[in-house]
Scaffold this motif. Structure first.
Motif, PDB file in Angstrom:
ATOM      1  N   GLU B  27      12.268 -35.498  31.119  1.00 25.27           N
ATOM      2  CA  GLU B  27      11.068 -34.997  30.438  1.00 25.27           C
ATOM      3  C   GLU B  27      11.345 -33.639  29.806  1.00 25.27           C
ATOM      4  O   GLU B  27      12.253 -32.914  30.232  1.00 25.27           O
ATOM      5  N   THR B  28      10.525 -33.280  28.811  1.00 31.88           N
ATOM      6  CA  THR B  28      10.681 -31.984  28.165  1.00 31.88           C
ATOM      7  C   THR B  28      10.456 -30.864  29.179  1.00 31.88           C
ATOM      8  O   THR B  28       9.484 -30.901  29.947  1.00 31.88           O
ATOM      9  N   GLY B  29      11.339 -29.899  29.192  1.00 29.96           N
ATOM     10  CA  GLY B  29      11.208 -28.758  30.097  1.00 29.96           C
ATOM     11  C   GLY B  29      11.742 -29.014  31.485  1.00 29.96           C
ATOM     12  O   GLY B  29      11.743 -28.113  32.322  1.00 29.96           O
ATOM     13  N   GLU B  30      12.205 -30.230  31.728  1.00 31.63           N
ATOM     14  CA  GLU B  30      12.649 -30.576  33.060  1.00 31.63           C
ATOM     15  C   GLU B  30      14.109 -30.140  33.289  1.00 31.63           C
ATOM     16  O   GLU B  30      14.894 -30.066  32.353  1.00 31.63           O
ATOM     17  N   PHE B  31      14.438 -29.890  34.544  1.00 30.56           N
ATOM     18  CA  PHE B  31      15.811 -29.565  34.920  1.00 30.56           C
ATOM     19  C   PHE B  31      16.330 -30.721  35.756  1.00 30.56           C
ATOM     20  O   PHE B  31      15.914 -30.915  36.890  1.00 30.56           O
ATOM     21  N   VAL B  32      17.224 -31.513  35.182  1.00 28.67           N
ATOM     22  CA  VAL B  32      17.732 -32.695  35.881  1.00 28.67           C
ATOM     23  C   VAL B  32      19.230 -32.520  36.144  1.00 28.67           C
ATOM     24  O   VAL B  32      19.971 -32.074  35.275  1.00 28.67           O
ATOM     25  N   THR B  33      19.622 -32.833  37.377  1.00 28.81           N
ATOM     26  CA  THR B  33      21.020 -32.665  37.759  1.00 28.81           C
ATOM     27  C   THR B  33      21.671 -34.019  37.988  1.00 28.81           C
ATOM     28  O   THR B  33      21.099 -34.875  38.663  1.00 28.81           O
ATOM     29  N   VAL B 196      25.417 -30.900  35.402  1.00 25.96           N
ATOM     30  CA  VAL B 196      26.359 -31.729  36.168  1.00 25.96           C
ATOM     31  C   VAL B 196      26.957 -30.889  37.288  1.00 25.96           C
ATOM     32  O   VAL B 196      27.389 -29.764  37.050  1.00 25.96           O
ATOM     33  N   THR B 197      26.964 -31.417  38.494  1.00 29.86           N
ATOM     34  CA  THR B 197      27.625 -30.706  39.580  1.00 29.86           C
ATOM     35  C   THR B 197      28.053 -31.688  40.660  1.00 29.86           C
ATOM     36  O   THR B 197      27.576 -32.815  40.723  1.00 29.86           O
ATOM     37  N   HIS B 198      29.000 -31.254  41.496  1.00 31.86           N
ATOM     38  CA  HIS B 198      29.350 -32.064  42.664  1.00 31.86           C
ATOM     39  C   HIS B 198      28.871 -31.359  43.929  1.00 31.86           C
ATOM     40  O   HIS B 198      29.098 -31.825  45.021  1.00 31.86           O
ATOM     41  N   ALA B 203      22.601 -28.569  43.551  1.00 33.49           N
ATOM     42  CA  ALA B 203      21.699 -29.582  43.004  1.00 33.49           C
ATOM     43  C   ALA B 203      20.313 -29.440  43.628  1.00 33.49           C
ATOM     44  O   ALA B 203      19.298 -29.479  42.933  1.00 33.49           O
ATOM     45  N   MET B 204      20.267 -29.269  44.947  1.00 38.28           N
ATOM     46  CA  MET B 204      18.993 -29.109  45.657  1.00 38.28           C
ATOM     47  C   MET B 204      18.227 -27.901  45.147  1.00 38.28           C
ATOM     48  O   MET B 204      17.039 -27.961  44.850  1.00 38.28           O
ATOM     49  N   ALA B 205      18.926 -26.774  45.098  1.00 37.21           N
ATOM     50  CA  ALA B 205      18.262 -25.499  44.834  1.00 37.21           C
ATOM     51  C   ALA B 205      17.757 -25.402  43.407  1.00 37.21           C
ATOM     52  O   ALA B 205      16.753 -24.743  43.154  1.00 37.21           O
ATOM     53  N   LEU B 206      18.436 -26.030  42.449  1.00 35.42           N
ATOM     54  CA  LEU B 206      18.123 -25.776  41.051  1.00 35.42           C
ATOM     55  C   LEU B 206      17.204 -26.813  40.426  1.00 35.42           C
ATOM     56  O   LEU B 206      16.414 -26.499  39.544  1.00 35.42           O
ATOM     57  N   SER B 207      17.292 -28.072  40.893  1.00 38.58           N
ATOM     58  CA  SER B 207      16.762 -29.144  40.060  1.00 38.58           C
ATOM     59  C   SER B 207      15.302 -29.470  40.297  1.00 38.58           C
ATOM     60  O   SER B 207      14.782 -29.299  41.390  1.00 38.58           O
ATOM     61  N   ASP B 208      14.657 -29.985  39.241  1.00 35.21           N
ATOM     62  CA  ASP B 208      13.382 -30.680  39.394  1.00 35.21           C
ATOM     63  C   ASP B 208      13.651 -32.067  39.941  1.00 35.21           C
ATOM     64  O   ASP B 208      12.965 -32.542  40.829  1.00 35.21           O
ATOM     65  N   ARG B 209      14.664 -32.708  39.361  1.00 34.16           N
ATOM     66  CA  ARG B 209      15.046 -34.035  39.838  1.00 34.16           C
ATOM     67  C   ARG B 209      16.561 -34.127  39.916  1.00 34.16           C
ATOM     68  O   ARG B 209      17.275 -33.502  39.127  1.00 34.16           O
ATOM     69  N   VAL B 210      17.015 -34.936  40.869  1.00 37.51           N
ATOM     70  CA  VAL B 210      18.455 -35.127  41.052  1.00 37.51           C
ATOM     71  C   VAL B 210      18.780 -36.596  40.775  1.00 37.51           C
ATOM     72  O   VAL B 210      18.049 -37.488  41.188  1.00 37.51           O
TER      73      VAL B 210
END
Lengths: 587, 364
Positions: B27-33, B196-198, B203-210
């Motif tokens: 979605e627009t504005g979303e942070f997805v990892t 993108v991360t391993h 991933a937990m700390a930053l994302s809206d969705r993983v």
């Protein structure tokens, strides 16, 4: 770095634990052996590089040829200061510039095709493109002399037959001919440098430019090319130096057209005058050394702090551009380059060897008499064995010396290692012709009855001197890839210094040694400019015999010998490529 | 409107599928990892969005506009996709100053020099690098290069920001700090980000969705808490930390109001837990209980629902902030993380329990 971390505390503890006598005798014994080695290397390298250079300077001030009584004066330098020599200097620099610029452009294009496009069979094309670099220039010079001869050259004959023209379009005995012939060497030489730069560049530097909105072409101009600029500048100057040193091309194509460069002028003043003018030739040699020195300093100055580290060591494959149908155009271009630089000259040698007279190609002229003549020519056989002997021994000597020098200069902290490195590098600035004259003086001035001059050992010494800078470079880069840990780990696990050298360092570095050995062998086989000054009856080498036969108008026999040498080139190149491949798979 | 849409995209290298039929909407504005072990296809997915790789199948749309459609042979090259990207190596051009690096996208777009100056200064201020504008790029530390790379990616106000493991070359402390700063910046600007991360923590700390990926496939998409506490499969569950898995038979399964299922289990012990899908009574289930969600039973406190086990302490390791204890029970060897102050000794018989809302069942 490792010294600080590994050496500081544990080292002190060990010293405290060990007995007093062990602490005293061990390093002193070690130091003396080390000093003997360093001193030996300095003497050997000094004899190979500094001594001939010093003798060159001495000779330029000495009024008579080597080994004769005379007086000291500046006549040599006075006699080279004239209008003709100014033209010679302009010719030398002008021709070298004129061949370097198009060669560089061509090399960048070819390197890009091989490293960055999806042109079919790129790995095979790469082998073909680099092949001309390994062919002795004297062979292609003679072949092109036959192909582009204004009267009877094959290309001119074909052109006239096809168009009905009466005027020959090609004359290799011209500025264009010299440049054309030089380009056939400098292009693959530059290509070998540039293709690795294209491969090693971190692809994300280019990708990020595309993400910023720059097109492929713009990215190539703004990022790729600029990042390569220091390396390109370096290759440019290297190629310029090689062009100034070049002897075969101006000798074959310049001298008949009265176009002289410094190397041919030196050669002529010794070989083609009623009395050889050694002082003049020596003074001229010293002048070319000064020119070289200026160029090398310029190179250092340009590269100062301008090396961009673009290699990240991350195992990404470089960006490959999909060319679509255009890939057949690039493929054809590479093949065309191969045809022009290899197939045409070698084809001419084959044709030339089977016809009675070069230039008269009709069925009734077919013959194998030249093969018989060559096989019965004792001088050719002697030269062949001399060349093989010098090649095998010389390449081994060069690589052994290079391995030791490289080890001392990059893997130890011994005193004197910088001096050793500098001495080994010195012949890099000396064209073969200049080194040849230096050794002429050097051998003549040797005290007592040391009969080097007139034997093949005179040639051997010159070849070792000329090959050392390259062998040191090859071995240095081989050692640099091996982490210190490998050596230290071996020592910690109980191996002595020599066991470590043998079982670890040599075991890991031998492929580079072998590759360097083949390079050195090629270098010796193709060498003409020093050989022509240092040979004497009985110690001829193939290149000298070829030149003599050519001057006597025996182009057909030249073709036969040339083909023999070509077979050797292909054989050794094949072995070398096999080695490189096996090294890549093991390291 | 979705900012990025991936419709069954795949990428084949030869016959091997690096990415296999992936579907995703951002979605627009979303942070997805995109999260997964190396070689799982996460970077390839990102590069296909960027246009640096061409997808073998499927369709990619950015901002409602199709940028690549394999079936139609349609492909917009990366420079025309209007995206910002931060590379793992930062790809700061060593032959330019910091200012020139950041100004590059604007110069490509032929902006006036005044506008370039203003926007580059703004972008550098955003990442607190305005003092370094005239530095040659190689004279920067890793963290500073990373900031410049972000400024360069943001300066032309891209539609989407793509980040390929941007923190992996920083040391651990700087990594957390830079990550948090970047997340704040992202929220403030409201810029759609695909990351993108391993690193699970990142991933937990930053994302809206993983998006959890493995072997080229998307395993699960959800909020960090969903992924961590309510995984769909054992694979996803095992990807975070080292949870306990207990085999059990399903006795009863009821649907809850929030859409999850409540299970009654028997595995030699009895208990209640939840699951994301329906599990038929009589089928086998695997119950995931995370070590930090298990407690030592003490006194006569009342524990709501859940499950409990009796066992003998095998090992007790003091780790500073907590204590790792392994307990031999009828359900197998269980690992729990306890408060460091409680000190069960090896050989001691203890009872441990897990609350109903911290046990989660996946199909066996």
């Amino acid at each position: 770095m490792t010294d600080n971390t590994a050496g500081a505390l544990p080292g002190r503890n060990i010293a405290a634990l060990g007995s007093a006598s062990a602490v005293q005798t061990w390093p002193s014994r070690y130091l003396s052996g080390k000093n003997v080695l360093v001193a030996t290397l300095i003497v050997i390298l000094g004899f190979l590089a500094v001594y001939p250079l010093a003798m060159l300077f001495y000779g330029s001030l000495h009024s008579t040829p080597p080994g004769m009584a005379g007086e000291f004066n500046l006549n040599g330098y006075r006699s080279i200061m004239n209008w003709t020599n100014f033209v010679v200097l302009l010719n030398t620099i002008g021709i070298s510039l004129a061949k370097t610029i198009p060669s560089l452009a061509l090399a960048v294009l070819l390197a890009w095709i091989i490293a960055r496009t999806d042109t079919p069979w790129r790995d095979k094309l790469e082998v073909l493109i680099t092949l001309p670099f390994f062919i002795p220039p004297i062979l292609t010079a003679m072949a092109w002399g036959m192909l582009g001869n204004p009267q009877v050259g094959l290309l001119n004959q074909v052109w006239k037959w096809m168009t009905g023209a009466t005027v020959s379009p090609i004359n290799v005995y011209s500025y264009g001919g010299i440049i054309w012939h030089m380009m056939q060497y400098s292009t693959p030489f530059l290509f070998l440098f540039i293709v690795d730069i294209f491969r090693a560049m971190d692809p994300s530097l280019e990708e990020s430019s595309r993400m910023c909105g720059a097109s492929r072409w713009r990215t190539f101009r703004n990022i790729t090319l600029i990042l390569m600029l220091p390396a390109l500048t370096n290759s440019f100057i290297l190629s310029l130096i090689r062009g100034i040193e070049s002897f075969e091309s101006p000798l074959f194509f310049g001298t008949p057209a009265k176009i002289e460069v410094i190397t041919t002028e030196i050669y002529n003043s010794i070989n083609h005058r009623a009395t050889p003018d050694y002082q003049y030739a020596t003074a001229l040699s010293f002048a070319i050394m000064v020119l070289m020195f200026v160029l090398v300093v310029w190179q250092w100055w340009l590269l100062k702090g301008r090396t961009f580290t673009t290699v990240t060591g991350k195992g990404y494959s470089p960006n490959i551009m999909k060319l679509g149908p255009w890939k057949w155009v690039t493929f054809g271009f590479c093949i065309l380059f191969f045809i022009v630089t290899v197939v045409l000259p070698v084809g001419q040698l084959i044709i030339g060897s089977f016809f009675k007279f070069f230039g008269f190609y009709s069925w009734d002229m077919l013959t194998t008499e030249h093969y018989v003549a060559v096989a019965n020519n004792a001088e050719v056989w002697r030269a062949f064995f001399n060349t093989m002997l010098l090649g095998l021994l010389g390449a081994t000597a060069v690589m052994t010396l290079g391995s030791i020098v490289a080890y001392v200069s990059i893997r130890t902290k011994w005193r004197g290692r910088r001096l050793i490195d500098a001495l080994a590098w010195l012949p890099w600035m000396m064209p073969g012709m200049v080194l040849g004259i230096g050794f002429l003086w050097a051998f003549a001035m040797l005290p007592g009855p040391i009969p080097i001059y007139g034997t093949i050992w005179a040639l051997m010494l010159a070849y070792v001197a000329l090959g050392t800078p390259i062998s040191v470079r090859v071995m240095s880069s081989a050692y640099a890839q091996l982490a210190y840990d490998l050596e230290e780990c071996s020592r910690v696990h109980g191996a002595t210094f020599f066991q470590t050298m043998w079982r670890i360092l040599i075991a890991l570095a031998w492929p580079s040694f072998a590759v360097g050995w083949v390079l050195a062998f090629f270098g010796i086989m193709r060498e003409l400019s020093a050989s022509i000054l240092l040979y004497s009856v009985g110690s001829e080498v193939l290149s000298v015999v070829l030149l003599r036969l050519w001057s006597n108008g025996l182009a057909e026999q030249v073709s036969v010998i040339g083909l023999m040498m070509m077979l050797l080139v292909i054989l050794f190149r094949w072995v070398q490529l096999k080695l490189i491949k096996s090294r890549i798979s093991t390291l | 409107m979705a900012a990025i849409v991936l419709e069954s995209i795949s990428k084949y290298f030869g016959t091997a599928a690096a990415v296999d039929n992936a579907n995703l909407e951002v979605e627009t504005g979303e942070f997805v990892t995109l999260l997964g072990p190396s070689g799982c296809g996460k970077t390839t997915t990102l590069r296909m969005v960027a246009g640096l790789e061409q997808n073998s199948t499927g369709r990619i749309s950015i901002g409602g506009e199709v940028v690549s459609d394999a079936a139609q042979g349609f492909f917009i090259p990366p420079e025309r996709r209007q995206l910002g990207m931060v590379f793992q190596s930062y790809a700061i051009w060593p032959h330019m100053t910091v200012f020139d690096n950041v100004a590059y996208p604007l110069r490509i777009r032929r902006k006036s020099s005044q506008e370039i100056k203003d926007r580059v200064t703004n972008a550098l201020r955003l990442v607190e690098m305005e003092r370094f504008a005239d530095r040659p790029a190689p004279a920067l530390s890793g963290g500073q290069q990373q900031r410049v790379a972000i400024a360069r990616a943001l300066v032309f106000e891209p539609r989407v920001l793509l980040l390929d493991e941007p923190l992996s070359n920083l040391d651990a402390r700087l990594r957390t700090q830079t990550g948090d700063e970047f997340r704040q910046l992202q929220k403030r600007l409201g810029i759609t980000s695909l990351y993108v991360t391993h690193d699970q923590g990142e991933a937990m700390a930053l994302s809206d969705r993983v998006v959890v990926m493995s072997l080229g496939k998307i395993l699960q998409v959800g909020s960090p808490e969903d992924i961590y506490r309510r995984p769909h499969s054992r694979e996803v569950a095992a990807f975070f930390g080292s949870p306990n898995f207990l085999e059990a038979e399903v006795k009863d399964c009821r649907r809850e109001e929030n859409g999850s299922y409540r299970l009654d289990l028997d595995g030699g012990w009895k208990g209640l837990c939840h699951a994301s899908g329906e599990l038929a009574p009589g089928s086998k289930a695997l119950v995931m209980v995370r070590p930090e969600n298990m407690y030592l039973k003490s006194g006569d406190r009342v524990y709501g629902g859940g499950m409990s086990w009796n066992g003998i302490v095998k090992e007790s390791i003091f780790r500073g902030a907590n204590r790792s204890v392994s307990i031999d029970t009828a359900a197998g060897l269980l690992h729990i993380e306890l408060n460091a102050l409680s000190n069960p000794r090896p050989g001691e018989n203890i009872e441990i329990f897990a609350a109903e809302n911290s046990a989660w069942a996946v199909p066996a």
